[in-house]
Design a protein around this motif. Structure first.
Motif, PDB file in Angstrom:
ATOM      1  N   GLN A  48     -35.423 -13.830 -72.589  1.00  0.00           N
ATOM      2  CA  GLN A  48     -36.608 -14.019 -73.407  1.00  0.00           C
ATOM      3  C   GLN A  48     -36.238 -14.623 -74.760  1.00  0.00           C
ATOM      4  O   GLN A  48     -35.135 -14.423 -75.265  1.00  0.00           O
ATOM      5  CB  GLN A  48     -37.344 -12.695 -73.589  1.00  0.00           C
ATOM      6  CG  GLN A  48     -37.981 -12.192 -72.300  1.00  0.00           C
ATOM      7  CD  GLN A  48     -38.665 -10.847 -72.448  1.00  0.00           C
ATOM      8  OE1 GLN A  48     -38.669 -10.248 -73.518  1.00  0.00           O
ATOM      9  NE2 GLN A  48     -39.252 -10.355 -71.354  1.00  0.00           N
ATOM     10  N   GLY A  49     -37.172 -15.398 -75.344  1.00  0.00           N
ATOM     11  CA  GLY A  49     -36.918 -16.060 -76.611  1.00  0.00           C
ATOM     12  C   GLY A  49     -36.221 -17.391 -76.480  1.00  0.00           C
ATOM     13  O   GLY A  49     -35.857 -18.005 -77.489  1.00  0.00           O
ATOM     14  N   LYS A  50     -36.048 -17.883 -75.261  1.00  0.00           N
ATOM     15  CA  LYS A  50     -35.359 -19.147 -75.024  1.00  0.00           C
ATOM     16  C   LYS A  50     -36.324 -20.259 -74.585  1.00  0.00           C
ATOM     17  O   LYS A  50     -35.886 -21.322 -74.152  1.00  0.00           O
ATOM     18  CB  LYS A  50     -34.263 -18.968 -73.979  1.00  0.00           C
ATOM     19  CG  LYS A  50     -33.186 -17.947 -74.367  1.00  0.00           C
ATOM     20  CD  LYS A  50     -32.138 -17.819 -73.283  1.00  0.00           C
ATOM     21  CE  LYS A  50     -31.102 -16.774 -73.642  1.00  0.00           C
ATOM     22  NZ  LYS A  50     -30.300 -17.174 -74.842  1.00  0.00           N
ATOM     23  N   GLY A  51     -37.634 -20.008 -74.639  1.00  0.00           N
ATOM     24  CA  GLY A  51     -38.607 -21.030 -74.276  1.00  0.00           C
ATOM     25  C   GLY A  51     -38.936 -21.092 -72.799  1.00  0.00           C
ATOM     26  O   GLY A  51     -39.651 -22.000 -72.359  1.00  0.00           O
ATOM     27  N   ALA A  55     -42.285 -22.823 -71.050  1.00  0.00           N
ATOM     28  CA  ALA A  55     -42.154 -23.897 -70.059  1.00  0.00           C
ATOM     29  C   ALA A  55     -42.930 -23.565 -68.791  1.00  0.00           C
ATOM     30  O   ALA A  55     -43.594 -24.430 -68.205  1.00  0.00           O
ATOM     31  CB  ALA A  55     -40.682 -24.132 -69.737  1.00  0.00           C
ATOM     32  N   LEU A  56     -42.874 -22.304 -68.351  1.00  0.00           N
ATOM     33  CA  LEU A  56     -43.600 -21.895 -67.147  1.00  0.00           C
ATOM     34  C   LEU A  56     -45.111 -21.973 -67.375  1.00  0.00           C
ATOM     35  O   LEU A  56     -45.861 -22.419 -66.502  1.00  0.00           O
ATOM     36  CB  LEU A  56     -43.191 -20.480 -66.747  1.00  0.00           C
ATOM     37  CG  LEU A  56     -41.766 -20.306 -66.217  1.00  0.00           C
ATOM     38  CD1 LEU A  56     -41.408 -18.823 -66.127  1.00  0.00           C
ATOM     39  CD2 LEU A  56     -41.606 -20.967 -64.849  1.00  0.00           C
ATOM     40  N   LEU A  57     -45.543 -21.532 -68.546  1.00  0.00           N
ATOM     41  CA  LEU A  57     -46.972 -21.559 -68.848  1.00  0.00           C
ATOM     42  C   LEU A  57     -47.487 -22.997 -68.906  1.00  0.00           C
ATOM     43  O   LEU A  57     -48.584 -23.301 -68.408  1.00  0.00           O
ATOM     44  CB  LEU A  57     -47.218 -20.844 -70.172  1.00  0.00           C
ATOM     45  CG  LEU A  57     -48.650 -20.404 -70.481  1.00  0.00           C
ATOM     46  CD1 LEU A  57     -49.200 -19.511 -69.386  1.00  0.00           C
ATOM     47  CD2 LEU A  57     -48.702 -19.691 -71.821  1.00  0.00           C
ATOM     48  N   LEU A  58     -46.699 -23.895 -69.478  1.00  0.00           N
ATOM     49  CA  LEU A  58     -47.101 -25.300 -69.539  1.00  0.00           C
ATOM     50  C   LEU A  58     -47.185 -25.920 -68.143  1.00  0.00           C
ATOM     51  O   LEU A  58     -48.045 -26.771 -67.890  1.00  0.00           O
ATOM     52  CB  LEU A  58     -46.133 -26.087 -70.417  1.00  0.00           C
ATOM     53  CG  LEU A  58     -46.197 -25.771 -71.919  1.00  0.00           C
ATOM     54  CD1 LEU A  58     -45.123 -26.544 -72.668  1.00  0.00           C
ATOM     55  CD2 LEU A  58     -47.578 -26.087 -72.477  1.00  0.00           C
TER      56      LEU A  58
END
Length: 372
Positions: A48-51, A55-58
């Motif tokens: 967590q905290g690595k983006g 990325a998954l949400l996008l």
């Protein structure tokens, strides 16, 4: 096997080498036909905290756009302090008075013609403006519940206001123009003329001609305002008329409300808007209390409750037609003030010896309206 048997629209997995570290599942939204739904969004706590979650949400948002759906929704919990800023930065709005229900209209806005030129120059994710300190995204415009989306890149700025009931754009603004459309109170009374309003501001340096056209649902009558010209820096509010028929269909509360679509062409530039509303009968007619079955044969007194919710005084005749029953009277003259309530006592008689269903058809007619 369970995952393969689900009706997911898409599944995305984030990998570190061959190790799964994040996952999102996108489903059809069973609660509403006009959106998709993020059922699962999980990232390994060590990653967590690595983006990865972003990325998954996008990817889920991109899939929603690919499917032609205007909205993507999800649920979380109010104390989810790690994820909530991410949701807000990616366009999700926290629905007021909900536990933690979020709606995202970015797919709608990316396809909205007046905003395409802005997004062609500026990536939406880098230009969206959000107040991350705000909990519920509670806005209104002309008394209409709304979500406000703002995008800015340098001196270039656009704004779109979403009518939360219609789930469509009710106002748009850029450097040249601001246009708004709404139905006062978001209510139209069946069979009675109602108002729809537009506000247009010319922010450009040259005069602009304004032509407003309406596209109404089947059975609805609409009258648009006359064309006009706005000088630079001037604004004008105009009014149209809308009349919806009796028994106008009203979708479930969780679906988009009915809407009057209009196009305001300002200086030759068309801007499509939607004005949501809920239909309401001019009179609310019902029984004063739940009635027990009548004896066969038998007699009973029943109390009919009539409330005027038209927003104006009404005078007319209430007619009661019975099938399988006898009545002591079938016509009542009513004069009802705005918001008035009237109780009408009826004596009913069931002449049949056997059990059966009796029906009453109640109609109110006046010079202004007819309600059945």
């Amino acid at each position: 096997e369970w995952e393969r048997s689900s009706d997911a629209l898409a599944r995305y997995i984030a990998l570190d080498g061959e190790r799964p570290v994040g996952y999102v599942r996108l489903l059809p939204w069973w609660d509403s036909p006009d959106g998709t739904y993020v059922q699962w969004l999980n990232v390994d706590p060590r990653y967590q905290g690595k983006g990865i979650g972003k990325a998954l949400l996008l990817k889920a948002i991109e899939k929603t756009i690919e499917l032609g759906q205007p909205r993507i929704d999800l649920h979380t919990w109010p104390g989810n302090e790690k994820a909530m800023p991410l949701y807000k930065r990616t366009g999700f709005m926290w629905v007021p008075r909900s536990h933690a229900y979020l709606q995202n209209f970015v797919p709608l806005l990316l396809a909205y013609p007046p905003m395409r030129s802005f997004f062609a120059k500026h990536p939406w994710l880098e230009s969206v403006e959000r107040d991350l300190k705000r909990a519920h995204d509670e806005h209104s415009l002309h008394g209409i519940d709304a979500f406000v989306y703002r995008f800015r890149s340098g001196r270039d700025r656009i704004e779109a206001v979403i009518d939360r009931n219609a789930r469509d754009v009710m106002a748009f603004e850029d450097r040249d123009v601001r246009v708004e459309a709404w139905i006062p109170g978001a209510i139209l009374v069946e069979g009675m003329e109602g108002a729809i309003r537009w506000s247009v501001r010319n922010k450009a340096r040259a005069p602009a001609s304004v032509v407003i056209e309406m596209r109404v649902p089947e059975g609805v009558k609409g009258v648009a305002p006359e064309p006009f010209v706005l000088r630079p820096g001037k604004a004008r509010e105009v009014r149209g008329q809308v009349t919806i028929p009796d028994s106008f269909p009203d979708p479930p509360e969780k679906w988009p409300s009915p809407a009057i679509e209009s196009t305001a062409t300002v200086g030759g530039r068309p801007i499509r808007l939607a004005s949501g509303f809920r239909p309401k009968a001019a009179l609310d007619i019902g029984w004063e209390r739940h009635e027990r079955p009548m004896a066969s044969p038998g007699k009973r007194e029943a109390v009919l409750r009539v409330r005027n919710q038209s927003g104006r005084s009404l005078r007319g005749t209430l007619t009661v037609a019975a099938q399988g029953l006898r009545l002591d009277r079938t016509r009542v003259t009513l004069a009802m003030p705005k918001g008035g309530l009237r109780q009408i006592r009826l004596r009913l008689e069931n002449p049949a010896a056997e059990s059966r269903v009796g029906r009453l058809r109640i109609t109110f007619e006046s010079p202004d309206v007819r309600v059945t």
